[in-house]
Design an enzyme around this catalytic site. Structure first.
Site, mmCIF file in Angstrom:
data_model
loop_
_atom_site.group_PDB
_atom_site.id
_atom_site.type_symbol
_atom_site.label_atom_id
_atom_site.label_comp_id
_atom_site.label_asym_id
_atom_site.label_seq_id
_atom_site.Cartn_x
_atom_site.Cartn_y
_atom_site.Cartn_z
ATOM 1 N N HIS A 191 -8.178 4.391 7.215
ATOM 2 C CA HIS A 191 -7.055 5.327 7.336
ATOM 3 C C HIS A 191 -7.298 6.313 8.468
ATOM 4 C CE1 HIS A 191 -6.309 4.121 3.006
ATOM 5 N NE2 HIS A 191 -5.301 3.665 3.712
ATOM 6 N N GLU B 81 -0.450 -6.001 -1.287
ATOM 7 C CA GLU B 81 -1.745 -5.696 -0.660
ATOM 8 C C GLU B 81 -2.907 -5.962 -1.609
ATOM 9 O OE1 GLU B 81 -1.659 -1.578 0.583
ATOM 10 O OE2 GLU B 81 -0.782 -0.905 -1.290
ATOM 11 N N ASP C 194 -5.110 -3.496 3.468
ATOM 12 C CA ASP C 194 -5.765 -3.642 2.170
ATOM 13 C C ASP C 194 -5.880 -5.102 1.765
ATOM 14 O OD1 ASP C 194 -6.530 -1.049 1.243
ATOM 15 O OD2 ASP C 194 -4.405 -0.558 1.238
ATOM 16 N N ARG D 142 -12.746 -1.775 4.027
ATOM 17 C CA ARG D 142 -12.168 -1.496 5.340
ATOM 18 C C ARG D 142 -12.793 -0.308 6.064
ATOM 19 N NH1 ARG D 142 -6.007 0.256 3.589
ATOM 20 N NH2 ARG D 142 -5.838 1.269 5.593
ATOM 21 N N CYS E 158 3.520 -4.290 7.356
ATOM 22 C CA CYS E 158 3.378 -2.938 7.897
ATOM 23 C C CYS E 158 1.916 -2.556 8.116
ATOM 24 C CB CYS E 158 4.072 -1.915 7.000
ATOM 25 S SG CYS E 158 3.390 -1.857 5.344
HETATM 26 C C1 PEP Z 1 -1.921 -1.546 4.346
HETATM 27 O O1 PEP Z 1 -2.720 -1.554 3.415
HETATM 28 O O2 PEP Z 1 -1.825 -2.470 5.172
HETATM 29 C C2 PEP Z 1 -1.026 -0.381 4.554
HETATM 30 C C3 PEP Z 1 -0.037 -0.425 5.404
HETATM 31 O O3 PEP Z 1 -1.266 0.744 3.848
HETATM 32 P P1 PEP Z 1 -2.471 1.761 4.121
HETATM 33 O O4 PEP Z 1 -3.096 1.371 5.435
HETATM 34 O O5 PEP Z 1 -1.877 3.112 4.152
HETATM 35 O O6 PEP Z 1 -3.367 1.532 2.971
HETATM 36 MG MG MG Z 2 -2.568 -0.151 1.858
#
Ligand code: PEP
Ligand code: MG
Length: 572
Positions: free
Chosen positions: A191, A436, A460, A470, A507
């Site tokens: 993140h 996810e 995720d 991650r 996304c």
């Molecule tokens: C993801 O997990 O790909 C996502 C878009 O959400 P985040 O990165 O905020 O966990």
């Molecule tokens: Mg996510």
């Protein structure tokens, strides 16, 4: 010159002098609080103060027992500082007067006194500054409810070097106008990395022990594209990077001509190209970019760096602003995905320490535990849409059908409450989930009748499919979007969507990886949502693709035995 190789987490080049954040120290950010929260903030400060005094009592008892009366004098000095009006009066006064969070008020008060100590021409008194800092750190640790120490914000225009940065700390770097950052730990889809991209801060992570090799004031270059950190670069390397910086600016300008054009392949397949919103700042730039919508509004960032969740009123004003900026195009509000590395004060029980936070109380799991906070957010979204605009609601971290049903119940309750208050919610608000967690992908045919759309969270999904945390730099090399297992999951999700005529978007960061875009298009996804700064670049790629040819490569890739074979099939 020393060159350290890490992982490029946010593209761009930064050239400047280093500001090294010592391990376990934290940037204190300024958070402006609404008037009605200020009393509670003073109370929170007073509680932390009491806890710090209790610490000193315990420490004094231990020192007296083991080291004797002389050494206990130090504790006595700390108690004098802690009970001085500088702390007990000045900090609450700043909270009220300036309307800011306790951490910031404390660091401001301490900083102003520390500067006075610096000026004293007497070694003994100058040394007392360290006692003052110690006391401040102790207090701050209680305020933050973790063992972190304080430090002033990095100087404007510097490059921050740290062992690790939390998303909340990264957010505050934006305010401090840091040029870039380099961390020992972290991964490309953490993140922290994603936020850095949204904030357009070049960043390199997974640099092993860089924070120990660099000293504050060292001259540095960060190459966020190639994951390189240069310590004390030679003049020709500096010249090369300044040149690259200029070229980068020119390239960005040349993309401008794509604004307003559709993201359509050469053989006519239209992809809905949306943007991810990670910060409020970005809302201002939306209309100029004219995307097909907001595919992911990461609302959790509204909850960080503050003592209590934002109120319904505060949230709904922000959501209404986003809806207004998008006009009739849709905004996908993802309900706050808190937990994991995004820990917020929810005004309820403190989030417990978790051994594996990414597998812990996160996203919908946390919100179903704290339904009042969840319902407030749903009410805020519904209230915002009652003023116009096209909102969709997206639920993060869903693994089972009962979670979807529980969310639907809460949405119905929120709607009924608002209707009683004469708030008119026009039409049906579409509901989707983030796919996810592998179980959601596998059971998607069962979930879809209850949903209107889905969005694949590759960040995720990849970590859970491949069992690669991650944010763990030790296994970052195993995190691979081109792994055939990842592609098979995406195909399974796309097929489930097509069978039930429900749109499937992506996304996660994979959608913003220019080499992965052809793979996603070939696999048949309908929507792609990317960070704002990647929007035109991705559009440029989509407009150069041939969908039919890519679907052939994609089917072959599904039978590949490893990521290298997938790359070869796509010509990399
Ligand atoms: C993801 O997990 O790909 C996502 C878009 O959400 P985040 O990165 O905020 O966990
Ligand atoms: Mg996510």
């Amino acid at each position: 010159m020393i060159i350290v190789k890490g992982i490029g987490a946010s593209r761009g080049i930064a050239i400047g002098s280093a500001f090294v954040l010592e391990d376990e120290e934290v940037v204190v950010s300024r958070v402006e609080l609404p008037k009605q929260l200020l009393r509670a903030e003073v109370k929170r400060f007073k509680e932390a103060h009491k806890a710090a005094l209790r610490d000193l009592d315990a420490a004094e008892a231990r020192v007296l027992k083991f080291l004797g009366r002389d050494h206990a004098k130090l504790i006595h000095a700390h108690r004098m500082i802690l009970t001085d009006t500088l702390i007990t009066k000045d900090v609450p006064m700043r909270i009220i007067k300036e309307g800011v969070n306790a951490e910031f008020a404390l660091s401001e008060s301490v900083e102003s006194v520390a500067q006075q100590f610096e000026k004293i021409d007497d070694d003994f008194f100058r040394e007392r500054k360290h006692d003052l800092m110690d006391v401040a750190k102790r207090l701050l640790a209680h305020l933050l409810k973790k063992n972190k120490k304080s430090m002033p914000a990095p100087a404007e225009g510097s490059i921050l070097v740290a062992r690790n940065l939390l998303p909340s700390e990264t957010l505050s770097l934006h305010d401090s106008k840091v040029l870039g950052f380099a961390t020992d730990l972290g991964g490309k889809s953490s993140h922290t990395a994603i936020l850095a991209q949204s904030l357009r801060i070049p960043a390199v992570v997974a640099l092993s022990d860089a924070s120990r090799r660099v000293k504050t004031g060292d001259f540095l270059i960060i190459d966020g594209e190639n994951g390189l950190l240069f310590i004390d670069p030679t003049p020709d390397v500096v010249a090369k990077y300044r040149n690259l910086q200029d070229k980068e600016k020119l390239a960005e300008k040349s993309l401008e001509s794509l604004r307003g054009l559709p993201a359509i392949t050469v053989d006519g397949r239209k992809i809905l190209l949306e943007i991810n919103l990670d910060s409020l700042e970005e809302v201002k730039g939306i209309s100029a970019l004219n995307p097909d919508g907001v595919g992911l509004f990461r609302t959790e960032y509204l909850f960080l760096n503050r003592p209590a969740p934002p109120s319904e009123k505060e949230q709904s004003a922000i959501y209404a602003a986003a809806l207004k900026a998008l006009d009739a195009k849709s905004v996908v509000f993802r309900t706050a995905d808190l937990g994991g590395d995004r820990v917020a004060a929810l005004g309820v029980e403190a989030v417990r320490d978790e051994a594996n936070p990414f597998m812990g109380l996160r996203g919908v799991r946390l919100f179903l535990r704290h339904q009042d906070v969840f319902k407030t957010q749903i009410r805020a979204i519904l209230r915002a849409v009652s003023k116009g605009g096209h909102a969709r609601i997206l639920i993060p971290m869903v693994s089972s059908l009962w979670e979807i049903q529980s969310v639907k119940d809460i949405i119905s309750q929120a709607k009924a409450e608002l209707e009683k208050e004469s708030v008119v919610i026009p039409g049906k608000i579409e509901l989707g989930i983030m796919v996810e967690i592998p179980s959601a992908a596998i059971l998607l045919d069962v979930f879809l009748p209850h949903l209107d759309f889905v969005s694949i969270g590759t960040n995720d999904l990849i970590q859970y499919i491949l069992a690669v945390d991650r944010i763990n730099d030790h296994v970052a090399h195993l995190y691979d979007a081109f792994h055939p297992a990842v592609l098979r999951f995406i195909k399974m999700i796309v097929d489930a969507g097509q069978n039930q005529k429900k749109r499937v978007g992506v996304c996660g960061e994979m959608a913003a990886d220019l080499k992965a875009v052809p793979v996603l298009v070939g696999l048949g996804v309908d929507e792609i949502s990317v960070p704002m700064r990647m929007h035109l670049r991705v559009k440029e790629v989509v407009r150069s693709l041939n969908y039919k040819a890519l679907s052939v490569s994609a089917s072959k890739a599904l039978a590949a035995s490893d990521a290298e074979e997938v790359r070869r099939l796509f010509g990399y």
